[in-house]
Design a protein around this motif. Sequence first.
Motif, PDB file in Angstrom:
ATOM      1  N   VAL A  67       0.862  -1.176   0.000  1.00 31.74           N
ATOM      2  CA  VAL A  67       0.000   0.000   0.000  1.00 31.74           C
ATOM      3  C   VAL A  67       0.899   1.227   0.000  1.00 31.74           C
ATOM      4  CG1 VAL A  67      -1.784   1.275   1.254  1.00 31.74           C
ATOM      5  CG2 VAL A  67      -1.752  -1.233   1.345  1.00 31.74           C
ATOM      6  N   ASN A  68       0.813   2.034  -1.045  1.00 31.21           N
ATOM      7  CA  ASN A  68       1.580   3.274  -1.110  1.00 31.21           C
ATOM      8  C   ASN A  68       0.647   4.419  -0.759  1.00 31.21           C
ATOM      9  OD1 ASN A  68       4.012   2.086  -1.904  1.00 31.21           O
ATOM     10  ND2 ASN A  68       3.354   2.038  -4.021  1.00 31.21           N
ATOM     11  N   ILE A  69       0.905   5.039   0.378  1.00 28.91           N
ATOM     12  CA  ILE A  69       0.054   6.131   0.850  1.00 28.91           C
ATOM     13  C   ILE A  69       0.301   7.348  -0.025  1.00 28.91           C
ATOM     14  CG2 ILE A  69      -0.476   7.656   2.780  1.00 28.91           C
ATOM     15  CD1 ILE A  69      -1.321   4.722   3.239  1.00 28.91           C
ATOM     16  N   SER A  70      -0.767   7.917  -0.491  1.00 24.86           N
ATOM     17  CA  SER A  70      -0.687   9.118  -1.307  1.00 24.86           C
ATOM     18  C   SER A  70      -1.156  10.303  -0.469  1.00 24.86           C
ATOM     19  CB  SER A  70      -1.541   8.953  -2.569  1.00 24.86           C
ATOM     20  OG  SER A  70      -1.322  10.031  -3.441  1.00 24.86           O
ATOM     21  N   SER A  71      -1.735  11.257  -1.116  1.00 26.88           N
ATOM     22  CA  SER A  71      -2.129  12.470  -0.429  1.00 26.88           C
ATOM     23  C   SER A  71      -3.209  13.165  -1.242  1.00 26.88           C
ATOM     24  CB  SER A  71      -0.897  13.380  -0.307  1.00 26.88           C
ATOM     25  OG  SER A  71      -1.257  14.694  -0.007  1.00 26.88           O
ATOM     26  N   LEU A  72      -3.990  13.969  -0.581  1.00 23.61           N
ATOM     27  CA  LEU A  72      -4.959  14.807  -1.282  1.00 23.61           C
ATOM     28  C   LEU A  72      -4.236  15.696  -2.292  1.00 23.61           C
ATOM     29  CD1 LEU A  72      -7.893  15.701  -1.582  1.00 23.61           C
ATOM     30  CD2 LEU A  72      -7.501  17.351   0.239  1.00 23.61           C
ATOM     31  N   ALA A  73      -2.970  15.935  -2.034  1.00 22.88           N
ATOM     32  CA  ALA A  73      -2.161  16.770  -2.943  1.00 22.88           C
ATOM     33  C   ALA A  73      -2.043  16.162  -4.334  1.00 22.88           C
ATOM     34  CB  ALA A  73      -0.766  16.988  -2.356  1.00 22.88           C
ATOM     35  N   SER A  74      -2.309  14.871  -4.465  1.00 21.71           N
ATOM     36  CA  SER A  74      -2.250  14.255  -5.791  1.00 21.71           C
ATOM     37  C   SER A  74      -3.489  14.580  -6.621  1.00 21.71           C
ATOM     38  CB  SER A  74      -2.098  12.742  -5.677  1.00 21.71           C
ATOM     39  OG  SER A  74      -3.280  12.163  -5.159  1.00 21.71           O
ATOM     40  N   LEU A  75      -4.527  15.047  -5.962  1.00 22.91           N
ATOM     41  CA  LEU A  75      -5.794  15.329  -6.639  1.00 22.91           C
ATOM     42  C   LEU A  75      -6.170  16.803  -6.665  1.00 22.91           C
ATOM     43  CD1 LEU A  75      -7.865  12.435  -5.038  1.00 22.91           C
ATOM     44  CD2 LEU A  75      -6.810  12.453  -7.293  1.00 22.91           C
ATOM     45  N   GLN A  76      -5.760  17.517  -5.650  1.00 24.51           N
ATOM     46  CA  GLN A  76      -6.183  18.906  -5.493  1.00 24.51           C
ATOM     47  C   GLN A  76      -4.971  19.829  -5.527  1.00 24.51           C
ATOM     48  OE1 GLN A  76      -8.792  19.537  -2.195  1.00 24.51           O
ATOM     49  NE2 GLN A  76      -8.061  21.604  -1.858  1.00 24.51           N
ATOM     50  N   PRO A  77      -4.958  20.800  -6.416  1.00 22.62           N
ATOM     51  CA  PRO A  77      -3.830  21.736  -6.468  1.00 22.62           C
ATOM     52  C   PRO A  77      -3.653  22.488  -5.140  1.00 22.62           C
ATOM     53  CG  PRO A  77      -5.273  22.023  -8.353  1.00 22.62           C
ATOM     54  CD  PRO A  77      -5.982  21.112  -7.401  1.00 22.62           C
ATOM     55  N   MET A  78      -2.414  22.642  -4.751  1.00 24.86           N
ATOM     56  CA  MET A  78      -2.071  23.379  -3.541  1.00 24.86           C
ATOM     57  C   MET A  78      -0.953  24.341  -3.930  1.00 24.86           C
ATOM     58  SD  MET A  78      -2.230  20.381  -0.728  1.00 24.86           S
ATOM     59  CE  MET A  78      -3.744  19.485  -0.474  1.00 24.86           C
ATOM     60  N   PRO A  79      -1.267  25.620  -4.054  1.00 19.50           N
ATOM     61  CA  PRO A  79      -0.334  26.592  -4.637  1.00 19.50           C
ATOM     62  C   PRO A  79       1.080  26.595  -4.059  1.00 19.50           C
ATOM     63  CG  PRO A  79      -2.470  27.585  -4.271  1.00 19.50           C
ATOM     64  CD  PRO A  79      -2.527  26.227  -3.644  1.00 19.50           C
ATOM     65  N   SER A  80       1.223  26.416  -2.768  1.00 15.17           N
ATOM     66  CA  SER A  80       2.567  26.488  -2.190  1.00 15.17           C
ATOM     67  C   SER A  80       3.241  25.122  -2.114  1.00 15.17           C
ATOM     68  CB  SER A  80       2.509  27.124  -0.801  1.00 15.17           C
ATOM     69  OG  SER A  80       1.767  26.296   0.067  1.00 15.17           O
ATOM     70  N   LEU A  81       2.589  24.085  -2.630  1.00 13.65           N
ATOM     71  CA  LEU A  81       3.152  22.739  -2.577  1.00 13.65           C
ATOM     72  C   LEU A  81       3.226  22.100  -3.965  1.00 13.65           C
ATOM     73  CD1 LEU A  81       1.348  21.332   0.592  1.00 13.65           C
ATOM     74  CD2 LEU A  81       3.732  22.021   0.405  1.00 13.65           C
ATOM     75  N   GLY A  82       3.552  22.888  -4.975  1.00 19.30           N
ATOM     76  CA  GLY A  82       3.549  22.401  -6.353  1.00 19.30           C
ATOM     77  C   GLY A  82       4.421  21.186  -6.577  1.00 19.30           C
ATOM     78  N   PHE A  83       5.640  21.208  -6.077  1.00 23.02           N
ATOM     79  CA  PHE A  83       6.549  20.079  -6.299  1.00 23.02           C
ATOM     80  C   PHE A  83       6.058  18.833  -5.571  1.00 23.02           C
ATOM     81  CE2 PHE A  83      10.901  18.089  -5.975  1.00 23.02           C
ATOM     82  CZ  PHE A  83      10.964  17.751  -7.314  1.00 23.02           C
ATOM     83  N   TYR A  84       5.586  19.012  -4.348  1.00 29.42           N
ATOM     84  CA  TYR A  84       5.026  17.905  -3.570  1.00 29.42           C
ATOM     85  C   TYR A  84       3.834  17.298  -4.295  1.00 29.42           C
ATOM     86  CZ  TYR A  84       2.909  15.381   0.333  1.00 29.42           C
ATOM     87  OH  TYR A  84       2.365  14.404   1.144  1.00 29.42           O
ATOM     88  N   CYS A  85       2.953  18.141  -4.822  1.00 28.03           N
ATOM     89  CA  CYS A  85       1.775  17.660  -5.574  1.00 28.03           C
ATOM     90  C   CYS A  85       2.202  16.850  -6.786  1.00 28.03           C
ATOM     91  CB  CYS A  85       0.892  18.826  -6.001  1.00 28.03           C
ATOM     92  SG  CYS A  85       0.108  19.700  -4.635  1.00 28.03           S
ATOM     93  N   THR A  86       3.244  17.291  -7.463  1.00 21.91           N
ATOM     94  CA  THR A  86       3.751  16.578  -8.633  1.00 21.91           C
ATOM     95  C   THR A  86       4.244  15.193  -8.245  1.00 21.91           C
ATOM     96  OG1 THR A  86       4.424  18.666  -9.647  1.00 21.91           O
ATOM     97  CG2 THR A  86       5.459  16.669 -10.497  1.00 21.91           C
ATOM     98  N   ILE A  87       4.946  15.083  -7.157  1.00 22.56           N
ATOM     99  CA  ILE A  87       5.470  13.792  -6.684  1.00 22.56           C
ATOM    100  C   ILE A  87       4.326  12.859  -6.310  1.00 22.56           C
ATOM    101  CG2 ILE A  87       6.750  12.678  -4.814  1.00 22.56           C
ATOM    102  CD1 ILE A  87       8.640  14.076  -6.621  1.00 22.56           C
ATOM    103  N   LYS A  88       3.300  13.366  -5.665  1.00 23.56           N
ATOM    104  CA  LYS A  88       2.208  12.534  -5.173  1.00 23.56           C
ATOM    105  C   LYS A  88       1.246  12.091  -6.261  1.00 23.56           C
ATOM    106  CE  LYS A  88       3.124  11.944  -0.906  1.00 23.56           C
ATOM    107  NZ  LYS A  88       3.363  10.582  -0.441  1.00 23.56           N
ATOM    108  N   ALA A  89       1.257  12.749  -7.388  1.00 17.98           N
ATOM    109  CA  ALA A  89       0.281  12.419  -8.456  1.00 17.98           C
ATOM    110  C   ALA A  89       0.577  11.135  -9.139  1.00 17.98           C
ATOM    111  CB  ALA A  89       0.260  13.515  -9.506  1.00 17.98           C
TER     112      ALA A  89
END
Length: 162
Positions: A140-162
């Motif tokens: 089980v690889n835990i993801s994050s809401l950041a993979s689905l919802q844009p977060m302006p100050s976490l762009g790189f993190y969102c890219t990794i989680k997608a």
Amino acid sequence: MKLFVVTGAGGAFGSAILRQLNALHSDSATIIAVSRRVDEVKRATEGFKSAVFPISVDFSARQGLEGRCGAICDQAPDIKYEEVVLINNHASANHSGDKMAEFRDVEYMDSYMFLNMTSFQVLTSVFLERFQGVERRVCVNISSLASLQPMPSLGFYCTIKA
């Protein structure tokens, strides 16, 4: 008997995973709790009925990663397991505030991707190989809401989680 390997076990979400596993499998599980902060794991698991083996691992260091992943698996008591489960929860989001349009630090991006992606894959590969004789292996690889919802100050993190 079931074996659970939980990375990121010292954080809030990791501790919640440990509590749920203990509640659901207290009489039939061994838990290997992996964290950089083993003291927090020990506090979180006080009073657990499940057998808990805390281990400190730094997934950000490249040198010796495969060996450290093997050492995690080696913590499992040598018994026959009906199921082994890896819950990959380790990660870092410590770059908040970086704007994608201004972010060009290649060395930082490389190390960040290593921690948040490469180390997941290496641990998964080692885990599956080490427990190849077990009939049911689950990752089980835990993801994050950041993979689905844009977060302006976490762009790189969102890219990794997608």
